[in-house]
Design a protein around this motif. Structure first.
Motif, mmCIF file in Angstrom:
data_model
loop_
_atom_site.group_PDB
_atom_site.id
_atom_site.type_symbol
_atom_site.label_atom_id
_atom_site.label_comp_id
_atom_site.label_asym_id
_atom_site.label_seq_id
_atom_site.Cartn_x
_atom_site.Cartn_y
_atom_site.Cartn_z
ATOM 1 N N MET A 242 -34.025 -21.430 -33.072
ATOM 2 C CA MET A 242 -32.829 -22.269 -33.026
ATOM 3 C C MET A 242 -31.866 -21.724 -31.985
ATOM 4 O O MET A 242 -31.699 -20.510 -31.855
ATOM 5 C CB MET A 242 -32.146 -22.312 -34.408
ATOM 6 N N ASN A 243 -31.218 -22.606 -31.248
ATOM 7 C CA ASN A 243 -30.198 -22.217 -30.294
ATOM 8 C C ASN A 243 -29.085 -21.471 -31.025
ATOM 9 O O ASN A 243 -28.527 -21.951 -32.008
ATOM 10 C CB ASN A 243 -29.637 -23.460 -29.604
ATOM 11 N N LYS A 244 -28.787 -20.263 -30.530
ATOM 12 C CA LYS A 244 -27.814 -19.424 -31.227
ATOM 13 C C LYS A 244 -26.450 -20.082 -31.320
ATOM 14 O O LYS A 244 -25.750 -19.994 -32.334
ATOM 15 C CB LYS A 244 -27.713 -18.067 -30.529
ATOM 16 N N SER A 245 -26.068 -20.807 -30.242
ATOM 17 C CA SER A 245 -24.761 -21.441 -30.265
ATOM 18 C C SER A 245 -24.685 -22.538 -31.302
ATOM 19 O O SER A 245 -23.679 -22.723 -31.961
ATOM 20 C CB SER A 245 -24.423 -22.002 -28.876
ATOM 21 N N LEU A 246 -25.807 -23.273 -31.483
ATOM 22 C CA LEU A 246 -25.837 -24.331 -32.490
ATOM 23 C C LEU A 246 -25.707 -23.751 -33.897
ATOM 24 O O LEU A 246 -25.105 -24.357 -34.769
ATOM 25 C CB LEU A 246 -27.125 -25.144 -32.372
ATOM 26 N N SER A 247 -26.299 -22.551 -34.089
ATOM 27 C CA SER A 247 -26.249 -21.950 -35.416
ATOM 28 C C SER A 247 -24.830 -21.568 -35.813
ATOM 29 O O SER A 247 -24.531 -21.365 -36.970
ATOM 30 C CB SER A 247 -27.148 -20.714 -35.471
ATOM 31 N N MET A 248 -23.931 -21.475 -34.831
ATOM 32 C CA MET A 248 -22.542 -21.121 -35.098
ATOM 33 C C MET A 248 -21.672 -22.325 -35.407
ATOM 34 O O MET A 248 -20.538 -22.186 -35.826
ATOM 35 C CB MET A 248 -21.951 -20.381 -33.894
ATOM 36 N N HIS A 249 -22.192 -23.508 -35.161
ATOM 37 C CA HIS A 249 -21.379 -24.703 -35.337
ATOM 38 C C HIS A 249 -21.387 -25.178 -36.790
ATOM 39 O O HIS A 249 -22.375 -25.027 -37.507
ATOM 40 C CB HIS A 249 -21.881 -25.821 -34.422
ATOM 41 N N ALA A 250 -20.290 -25.754 -37.187
ATOM 42 C CA ALA A 250 -20.164 -26.283 -38.550
ATOM 43 C C ALA A 250 -20.790 -27.671 -38.636
ATOM 44 O O ALA A 250 -20.960 -28.366 -37.626
ATOM 45 C CB ALA A 250 -18.695 -26.353 -38.942
ATOM 46 N N ASP A 251 -21.125 -28.068 -39.851
ATOM 47 C CA ASP A 251 -21.623 -29.428 -40.088
ATOM 48 C C ASP A 251 -20.460 -30.418 -40.138
ATOM 49 O O ASP A 251 -20.569 -31.537 -39.643
ATOM 50 C CB ASP A 251 -22.404 -29.480 -41.400
ATOM 51 N N ILE A 252 -19.361 -29.978 -40.738
ATOM 52 C CA ILE A 252 -18.184 -30.847 -40.890
ATOM 53 C C ILE A 252 -16.931 -30.044 -40.552
ATOM 54 O O ILE A 252 -16.780 -28.896 -40.990
ATOM 55 C CB ILE A 252 -18.056 -31.394 -42.324
ATOM 56 N N VAL A 253 -16.053 -30.636 -39.783
ATOM 57 C CA VAL A 253 -14.745 -30.061 -39.514
ATOM 58 C C VAL A 253 -13.682 -31.090 -39.878
ATOM 59 O O VAL A 253 -13.780 -32.263 -39.495
ATOM 60 C CB VAL A 253 -14.588 -29.648 -38.032
ATOM 61 N N LEU A 254 -12.703 -30.669 -40.651
ATOM 62 C CA LEU A 254 -11.560 -31.511 -41.000
ATOM 63 C C LEU A 254 -10.320 -30.872 -40.397
ATOM 64 O O LEU A 254 -10.079 -29.671 -40.593
ATOM 65 C CB LEU A 254 -11.414 -31.633 -42.516
ATOM 66 N N LYS A 255 -9.546 -31.651 -39.665
ATOM 67 C CA LYS A 255 -8.385 -31.081 -38.974
ATOM 68 C C LYS A 255 -7.178 -32.001 -39.103
ATOM 69 O O LYS A 255 -7.269 -33.117 -39.621
ATOM 70 C CB LYS A 255 -8.711 -30.848 -37.503
ATOM 71 N N ASN A 256 -6.043 -31.507 -38.617
ATOM 72 C CA ASN A 256 -4.783 -32.268 -38.645
ATOM 73 C C ASN A 256 -4.382 -32.677 -40.056
ATOM 74 O O ASN A 256 -3.879 -33.782 -40.283
ATOM 75 C CB ASN A 256 -4.870 -33.514 -37.746
ATOM 76 N N GLY A 257 -4.618 -31.779 -40.998
ATOM 77 C CA GLY A 257 -4.293 -32.106 -42.383
ATOM 78 C C GLY A 257 -3.313 -31.129 -43.004
ATOM 79 O O GLY A 257 -2.855 -30.181 -42.371
ATOM 80 N N VAL A 258 -2.983 -31.410 -44.244
ATOM 81 C CA VAL A 258 -2.218 -30.479 -45.074
ATOM 82 C C VAL A 258 -3.225 -29.910 -46.070
ATOM 83 O O VAL A 258 -3.516 -30.506 -47.109
ATOM 84 C CB VAL A 258 -1.059 -31.189 -45.796
ATOM 85 N N VAL A 259 -3.804 -28.763 -45.710
ATOM 86 C CA VAL A 259 -4.880 -28.173 -46.508
ATOM 87 C C VAL A 259 -4.273 -27.272 -47.575
ATOM 88 O O VAL A 259 -3.714 -26.215 -47.277
ATOM 89 C CB VAL A 259 -5.849 -27.372 -45.613
ATOM 90 N N VAL A 260 -4.362 -27.704 -48.808
ATOM 91 C CA VAL A 260 -3.819 -26.954 -49.942
ATOM 92 C C VAL A 260 -4.908 -25.995 -50.412
ATOM 93 O O VAL A 260 -5.872 -26.405 -51.062
ATOM 94 C CB VAL A 260 -3.389 -27.905 -51.075
ATOM 95 N N THR A 261 -4.782 -24.726 -50.083
ATOM 96 C CA THR A 261 -5.859 -23.773 -50.343
ATOM 97 C C THR A 261 -5.934 -23.329 -51.790
ATOM 98 O O THR A 261 -6.995 -22.946 -52.277
ATOM 99 C CB THR A 261 -5.690 -22.526 -49.468
ATOM 100 N N VAL A 262 -4.800 -23.329 -52.494
ATOM 101 C CA VAL A 262 -4.712 -22.791 -53.858
ATOM 102 C C VAL A 262 -5.181 -21.336 -53.883
ATOM 103 O O VAL A 262 -5.803 -20.892 -54.851
ATOM 104 C CB VAL A 262 -5.502 -23.651 -54.860
ATOM 105 N N ASP A 263 -4.926 -20.595 -52.803
ATOM 106 C CA ASP A 263 -5.225 -19.171 -52.828
ATOM 107 C C ASP A 263 -4.077 -18.424 -53.506
ATOM 108 O O ASP A 263 -3.142 -19.049 -54.033
ATOM 109 C CB ASP A 263 -5.492 -18.642 -51.413
ATOM 110 N N SER A 264 -4.124 -17.099 -53.497
ATOM 111 C CA SER A 264 -3.119 -16.316 -54.220
ATOM 112 C C SER A 264 -1.715 -16.478 -53.663
ATOM 113 O O SER A 264 -0.728 -16.240 -54.363
ATOM 114 C CB SER A 264 -3.505 -14.829 -54.201
ATOM 115 N N ASP A 265 -1.641 -16.922 -52.391
ATOM 116 C CA ASP A 265 -0.332 -17.134 -51.767
ATOM 117 C C ASP A 265 0.040 -18.609 -51.665
ATOM 118 O O ASP A 265 1.054 -18.955 -51.071
ATOM 119 C CB ASP A 265 -0.321 -16.516 -50.361
#
Length: 252
Positions: free
Chosen positions: A1-24
């Motif tokens: 497999m092309n190494k660069s392709l292996s680094m790419h995501a299947d889905i990217v979501l951007k320009n949003g208000v991502v509520v992580t619900v992490d400790s902070d």
């Protein structure tokens, strides 16, 4: 497999208000997903390295993105049965007892004698007759089939003669006062409430195919609302738990 392709995501979501619900309780702009894992949470600039020729990019346009919800108490099998297996007798659509009878009669005509007919959703105060159906009316619609007709609350329901016999219910003395409703002559009307109705749930027969169809319908419905995990508030016995496990293995 092309190494660069292996680094790419299947889905990217951007320009949003991502509520992580992490400790902070961090709020971010973008998320990258590869396989079944979130591989990046951060800003729009940083997510760019995850975008390749085959990445699906979703522009959230300022909308919120939250983790999947977990329902702490629900009844998955029952919800699926209502959606995919049980006859819908919602009183907003079926406004008379005759209409309920017609639906039950039609269902009974399509399956062998002795097959359980399951229906739900009526609200007696919304029916033209202003009362619960009776066992005799269910007998008239399906004399050769046991019938369960639960009220919209699922805490009470009407059962015909064959259903009462299948459950071994012989009279009101079997349950708390008022849970097995009788007429002025002491004859059971078919209406069971609370624990008497709950008792009958274990007597109604569902096939494996009906269970699997129910699980699939409930799963699809929950996912459409962003619910990705749940805790079932009922215990259906070891056989049904085994079907749950099989459905998970099959990816239903």
């Amino acid at each position: 497999m092309n190494k660069s392709l292996s680094m790419h995501a299947d889905i990217v979501l951007k320009n949003g208000v991502v509520v992580t619900v992490d400790s902070d309780d961090s709020i971010c702009e973008a998320v990258a997903v590869k396989g079944n894992k979130i591989v990046y949470v951060g800003d729009n600039a940083g997510v760019g390295i995850w975008v390749g020729d085959h990445t699906k990019v979703i522009d959230l346009k300022g909308r919120a993105l939250l983790p999947g919800f977990i329902d702490a108490h629900m009844h998955l099998g029952m919800r699926g049965q209502n959606a995919a297996v049980i006859i819908d007798c919602n009183s907003n659509d079926v406004t008379t007892i005759k209409g309920i009878q017609e639906k039950i009669r039609d269902a009974a005509s399509k399956v062998p004698k002795g097959t359980w007919i399951k229906a739900t959703g009526y609200e007696q105060s919304k029916l033209a007759e202003g009362r619960h159906p009776t066992r005799d009316e269910l007998d008239e619609a399906a004399p050769d089939h046991p019938v369960q007709l639960t009220r919209c609350c699922l805490h009470m329901g009407v059962y015909n003669t064959l259903a009462l016999e299948a459950g071994g219910i012989t009279g009101p003395e079997m349950f708390a006062p008022g849970e097995v409703v009788v007429d002025e002559n002491g004859r059971m009307t078919g209406l069971l409430k609370e624990s008497a109705c709950t008792y009958m749930w274990d007597k109604v027969v569902y096939t494996k195919e009906e269970y699997m169809k129910s699980f699939k319908a409930a799963n699809d419905l929950l996912l459409s609302f962003g619910v990705t995990s749940m805790h079932d508030g009922s215990f259906y016995g070891e056989d049904t738990i085994g079907l749950y496990q099989e459905a998970c293995r099959q990816g239903i």
